[in-house]
Design a protein around this motif. Sequence first.
Motif, PDB file in Angstrom:
ATOM      1  N   ARG A 274       0.850  -1.195   0.000  1.00 11.52           N
ATOM      2  CA  ARG A 274       0.000   0.000   0.000  1.00 11.52           C
ATOM      3  C   ARG A 274       0.880   1.236   0.000  1.00 11.52           C
ATOM      4  O   ARG A 274       1.636   1.470   0.918  1.00 11.52           O
ATOM      5  CB  ARG A 274      -0.892   0.047   1.252  1.00 11.52           C
ATOM      6  N   THR A 284       0.911   4.237   6.932  1.00 12.03           N
ATOM      7  CA  THR A 284       1.051   3.401   8.128  1.00 12.03           C
ATOM      8  C   THR A 284       0.192   2.146   7.991  1.00 12.03           C
ATOM      9  O   THR A 284      -0.529   1.970   7.006  1.00 12.03           O
ATOM     10  CB  THR A 284       0.636   4.187   9.373  1.00 12.03           C
ATOM     11  N   ARG A 285       0.233   1.308   9.002  1.00 10.09           N
ATOM     12  CA  ARG A 285      -0.490   0.032   8.917  1.00 10.09           C
ATOM     13  C   ARG A 285      -2.005   0.204   8.833  1.00 10.09           C
ATOM     14  O   ARG A 285      -2.692  -0.568   8.204  1.00 10.09           O
ATOM     15  CB  ARG A 285      -0.108  -0.851  10.106  1.00 10.09           C
ATOM     16  N   TYR A 290      -6.233  -4.707   6.571  1.00 12.62           N
ATOM     17  CA  TYR A 290      -5.037  -4.653   5.729  1.00 12.62           C
ATOM     18  C   TYR A 290      -3.965  -5.598   6.271  1.00 12.62           C
ATOM     19  O   TYR A 290      -3.268  -6.274   5.515  1.00 12.62           O
ATOM     20  CB  TYR A 290      -4.482  -3.224   5.662  1.00 12.62           C
ATOM     21  N   GLU A 291      -3.833  -5.601   7.582  1.00 12.36           N
ATOM     22  CA  GLU A 291      -2.844  -6.487   8.204  1.00 12.36           C
ATOM     23  C   GLU A 291      -3.269  -7.945   8.053  1.00 12.36           C
ATOM     24  O   GLU A 291      -2.448  -8.819   7.749  1.00 12.36           O
ATOM     25  CB  GLU A 291      -2.685  -6.128   9.680  1.00 12.36           C
ATOM     26  N   ILE A 296       1.344  -4.688   2.871  1.00 21.67           N
ATOM     27  CA  ILE A 296       2.562  -4.083   3.423  1.00 21.67           C
ATOM     28  C   ILE A 296       2.496  -2.579   3.227  1.00 21.67           C
ATOM     29  O   ILE A 296       2.211  -2.101   2.124  1.00 21.67           O
ATOM     30  CB  ILE A 296       3.806  -4.657   2.705  1.00 21.67           C
ATOM     31  N   ALA A 297       2.739  -1.821   4.287  1.00 23.69           N
ATOM     32  CA  ALA A 297       2.733  -0.360   4.193  1.00 23.69           C
ATOM     33  C   ALA A 297       4.055   0.131   3.619  1.00 23.69           C
ATOM     34  O   ALA A 297       5.127  -0.353   3.980  1.00 23.69           O
ATOM     35  CB  ALA A 297       2.490   0.261   5.561  1.00 23.69           C
ATOM     36  N   ASP A 299       5.513   3.030   4.012  1.00 23.33           N
ATOM     37  CA  ASP A 299       6.179   4.070   4.799  1.00 23.33           C
ATOM     38  C   ASP A 299       6.160   5.366   3.965  1.00 23.33           C
ATOM     39  O   ASP A 299       5.103   5.731   3.463  1.00 23.33           O
ATOM     40  CB  ASP A 299       7.587   3.634   5.191  1.00 23.33           C
ATOM     41  N   ARG A 324       7.885  -6.884   4.812  1.00 27.47           N
ATOM     42  CA  ARG A 324       7.424  -5.778   5.661  1.00 27.47           C
ATOM     43  C   ARG A 324       8.587  -5.184   6.445  1.00 27.47           C
ATOM     44  O   ARG A 324       8.696  -3.963   6.590  1.00 27.47           O
ATOM     45  CB  ARG A 324       6.330  -6.266   6.602  1.00 27.47           C
ATOM     46  N   SER A 328      10.542  -1.259   6.441  1.00 28.00           N
ATOM     47  CA  SER A 328      10.733  -0.450   7.641  1.00 28.00           C
ATOM     48  C   SER A 328      12.185  -0.046   7.865  1.00 28.00           C
ATOM     49  O   SER A 328      12.461   0.826   8.686  1.00 28.00           O
ATOM     50  CB  SER A 328      10.229  -1.216   8.884  1.00 28.00           C
TER      51      SER A 328
END
Length: 330
Positions: A274, A284-285, A290-291, A296-297, A299, A324, A328
């Motif tokens: 995303r 963000t998450r 979504y989780e 996957i965010a 960032d 993921r 990060s």
Amino acid sequence: MIKKHIYILATGGTIAGRAASEEATTGYEAGAIGVADLLAAVPEIRRYAEVEGEQIAAIDSKDMREVIWLRLAARCNALLSREDVDGIVITHGTDTMEETAYFLHLTVHSEKPIVLTGAMRPATAMSADGPMNLLQAVRVAADDEAAGKGVLIVLNGTIESARDAVKTHTTSLDTFRSPEMGALGSVQDGEPVFYRSPLRRHTVHSAFSVKGVTALPRVAILYAHADDDGFLVAAAQKAGCQGIVYAGMGNGSIPERVETALAEAAAEGIAVVRSTRSAAGRVTRAEASYEANGFIASDTLNPAKARVLLQLALLKTSDTASIRTMFSIY
């Protein structure tokens, strides 16, 4: 004072563009001027560095392809492993410069500087910006403080990190900005000044390697819009994509019907990231669904850069949790 040896790799772009008249700033032939002529047009460069040029490609950067990315990564790694090369400047079209820069940021394993530069006006234009950009890029690449900061983009007097910089304007000379983090520094009267360093992993701290790689995993970018029913998700699946970056609304928001389609794709093993169509901000998450679906965010990575990172991640793993984590730390 011993001058540093800076290698110039040319790929074409507007900086090497030729138009029919000095007034023309559109409708020109990108990449028409070779690296030798680019350097000859800026003799001042040799006051600050010993330079050597090499033509890697001669294209409009809208036509950038992964084969050139792989060639550039291999050439940069080879050149920077030599004791007699202190840094690299890459001349490049601005349309895909941020993607090429981020790809090299993650795949070249050296602390020596790599600087990408280009132009918004062709070389034949009145008040062309390319010569000054090239001079400033060489001066940044030859600056001791540029070492260890990863791949840089230098245009119009600003020094940006490859991770953060984006092209923000269609025609303005001041097109490259880092909306979320700001510039690393600037070039004033030829003198580079740095104010910060990138903290996310890159270059010598990157686990990504494209040595021996001949093709990158296929990843599609899908763009959110009102009344999106997700039909393009099926098209991406049919095309054999291993990953999808969804440029969602706001904080990576996904319309209900699209979320259903992306969840089905993720269940079939396609990595889903995303990102956002917004100009700035961190994804963000957010929603629990979504989780649960394994999305996957991205960032602060925009869709184009999220695609680059996902392609490299998929060379190593298809595990969602591992990818993921990569989003990060890179």
